[in-house]
Scaffold this active site. Structure first.
Site, PDB file in Angstrom:
ATOM      1  N   ASP A   1      -9.946   2.610   1.839  1.00 11.53           N
ATOM      2  CA  ASP A   1      -9.992   1.861   3.102  1.00 11.53           C
ATOM      3  C   ASP A   1     -10.656   2.656   4.226  1.00 11.53           C
ATOM      4  O   ASP A   1     -11.497   2.144   4.963  1.00 11.53           O
ATOM      5  CB  ASP A   1      -8.578   1.493   3.566  1.00 11.53           C
ATOM      6  CG  ASP A   1      -8.031   0.257   2.869  1.00 11.53           C
ATOM      7  OD1 ASP A   1      -8.847  -0.578   2.435  1.00 11.53           O
ATOM      8  OD2 ASP A   1      -6.804   0.131   2.765  1.00 11.53           O
TER       9      ASP A   1
ATOM     10  N   LYS B   1       0.813  -1.218   0.000  1.00 14.58           N
ATOM     11  CA  LYS B   1       0.000   0.000   0.000  1.00 14.58           C
ATOM     12  C   LYS B   1       0.848   1.270   0.000  1.00 14.58           C
ATOM     13  O   LYS B   1       0.462   2.282  -0.597  1.00 14.58           O
ATOM     14  CB  LYS B   1      -0.955  -0.009   1.189  1.00 14.58           C
ATOM     15  CG  LYS B   1      -2.018  -1.090   1.088  1.00 14.58           C
ATOM     16  CD  LYS B   1      -3.063  -0.974   2.160  1.00 14.58           C
ATOM     17  CE  LYS B   1      -4.135  -2.049   1.986  1.00 14.58           C
ATOM     18  NZ  LYS B   1      -5.240  -1.909   2.941  1.00 14.58           N
TER      19      LYS B   1
END
Length: 543
Positions: free
Chosen positions: A363, A326
């Protein structure tokens, strides 16, 4: 015909030029076939598997004679006729393979006998016979023994690596010069970039090619064979009946990845991570893509390093990104959404019209919304239920940054802990006022606690399902415990939290929410959220 070369000599033959292939082979134009391999050790069991292959939707069946213990090699006619009749009864073309031990098979007997059985299978009407490239000289030693109605697959297997493009292309060319109707190369993928090179091989050939990379890092070569013009790909009857590492099932190829619908124009999306085999993203996204009627497929991508992977697959349209990539996803993007830039991590990459990638982070909003709902939703006046709460975030990686950022945005005070204290300090400093770092051991033991615990670590995920990032006793002071892990659906952390009287929030809600936003970024269409949630649950229950 050229003399067959030993594999070690073949790999060293980079100086050999690829001569013009004979005019007979033509590049495969039809649909990519799905083949399943029968590896039963008795003829009765093999006939049963042939029937199952038809029921599961295979287009071709490969019969591995080297696995059969009841075949009489001095009189193979009864066995061969029975197997071919069984294939004819269910209208499945058969590939007859008698793999020797020196090419990774089971047969350790004399070569003349082995090759004679293959020739006899062709005489009996087998649609295909698979002959090892290094045995081609001997197989074709006498003209006229193999009827033209049987297609000869010349094959080569490398169980160590994927050779250079130059060697692969030279090998395919020599196979066609050596008499192949179809060339088959199966290599071992040491990294996912090897899969990209194998996918490209059929497009560089003048004849039909089966090009597959073995292992989980080679799975892409199997799932996307139709898009890149492969002659066929392999699927197992069940997860327990795979004949090669990284082999999907026939059912997955047809129903999940919709191979029969793929074409050169099919858009490709995928989940980038390490590990990635546990991910339910393919089930969720493929269900949504199919429901939207889009010519697109979503595949798992086991990636070691993000930048080389992105360079190897420049035509892919977008990626979901998970642990541990990420942070690298943001670094590799040409553009970034302001939220992703502020968090310093991205879980979504979308291909731009100019070929570059734009990073997003979906997210944080999905997770924060789920926790707010557990706290009773928004207060009067639209104020977040998190305002004024003390939130403890476990983990300072990409997901931890997203959770901490979201909690700060909603007015909470955040405590960050990480096994490496320096990372927790850095994240707390980046978050500014309202955030601080604390020792991981303090939280794990319960000496430091808060109102909400949010776990962003992979502890509790396969293969660590029985572990929890904190002790059960440490959870007694929390009102809400959230775990970003969603496989398993109820982690050890959530079980312990429930026993301590906490409200628990599964990672499923975050998973579905962030994926729904990704789907809209990928396609520009509304996400079928309920369908995506159900597809995820169905996938979890079926495994």
């Amino acid at each position: 015909m050229k003399t067959a070369r030993h594999p070690s000599v073949l790999k060293a033959a980079t100086q050999d030029a690829v001569e013009a292939s004979p005019p007979a082979p033509t590049t495969h134009q039809g649909p990519t076939l799905i083949c399943t391999i029968v590896t039963a050790d008795t003829t009765d069991a093999a006939v049963t598997e042939i029937r199952e292959a038809e029921q599961f939707g295979a287009d071709v069946v490969e019969l591995r004679l080297d696995f059969l213990k009841d075949i009489n090699l001095l009189d193979p006619a009864p066995t061969l006729k029975r197997l071919l009749d069984a294939c004819e009864a269910v209208k499945l073309p058969a590939i007859i393979t008698f793999r020797p031990a020196w090419e990774g098979g089971q047969f350790k007997g004399p070569e003349p006998l082995r090759l004679a059985v293959l020739k006899y299978a062709a005489v009996l009407g087998a649609h295909y016979v698979d002959v090892e490239y290094l045995a081609a000289n001997f197989f074709f030693a006498s003209e006229g023994e193999v009827p033209l109605s049987t297609k000869v697959i010349l094959s080569h297997h490398d169980y160590d690596e994927t050779p250079s493009d130059e060697i692969l292309e030279a090998l395919v060319g020599e196979m066609f010069k050596g008499g192949a109707d179809i060339a088959k190369i199966a290599t071992t993928a040491q990294q996912i970039e090897d899969s990209a090179r194998m996918l490209a091989l059929p497009g560089k050939s003048s004849g039909p090619v089966i090009a597959l990379a073995m292992g989980e890092k080679g799975l892409t070569s199997r799932l996307l064979a139709p898009k890149f013009g492969g002659y066929l790909t392999f699927g197992a009857l069940s997860p327990t009946q795979t004949s090669a590492p990284g082999q999907p099932t026939v059912t997955e190829l047809r129903n999940l990845y919709r191979l029969q619908n793929q074409s050169a124009a099919t858009q490709v999306y995928g989940i980038v991570g390490n590990p990635v085999s546990h991910s339910r993203s393919p089930a969720l996204h493929n269900a949504a893509l199919a429901a939207a009627g889009l010519d697109a497929v979503y595949v798992p991508l086991l990636v070691d390093e993000l930048r080389p992977f992105l360079d190897a697959f420049p035509s892919f349209s977008g990626f979901s990104v998970t642990i541990p990539h990420k942070l690298a996803a943001l670094e590799c993007a040409e553009e970034a959404d302001p939220v992703a830039a502020r968090i310093g991590a991205a879980n979504t990459l979308v291909r731009l019209s100019g070929g570059g990638l734009k990073a997003f982070n979906t997210d944080w909003s999905a997770a924060i919304s789920a926790v707010e709902a557990a706290l009773g939703g928004s207060r009067q006046g639209g104020e977040s239920a998190l305002r004024g709460k003390n939130v403890v975030v476990l983990g300072a990686g990409g997901a931890g940054k997203a959770l901490a950022f979201g909690a700060i945005e909603r007015g909470a005070t955040v405590l960050v802990c990480n096994r490496t204290r320096e990372k927790a300090d850095a994240l707390a400093e980046a978050l500014g006022s309202g955030a601080s770092a604390v020792e991981y051991a303090e939280v794990a033991s319960g000496r430091v606690a808060g109102d909400v615990l949010m776990n962003s670590t992979s502890i509790g995920m396969h293969p660590r399902e029985d572990e929890s990032p904190v002790s059960a006793e440490a959870l007694s002071g929390y009102g809400v415990v959230f775990d970003a892990v969603y496989t398993p659906l109820e982690t050890q952390l959530l079980r312990d939290a429930k026993d301590q009287g906490c409200i628990t929030v599964s990672g499923l809600e975050m998973f579905v929410g962030q994926a729904a936003e990704q789907f809209e970024l990928f396609t520009g269409k509304p996400a079928p959220v309920d369908l995506m949630r159900q597809a995820t649950l169905d996938s979890m229950h079926s495994s």
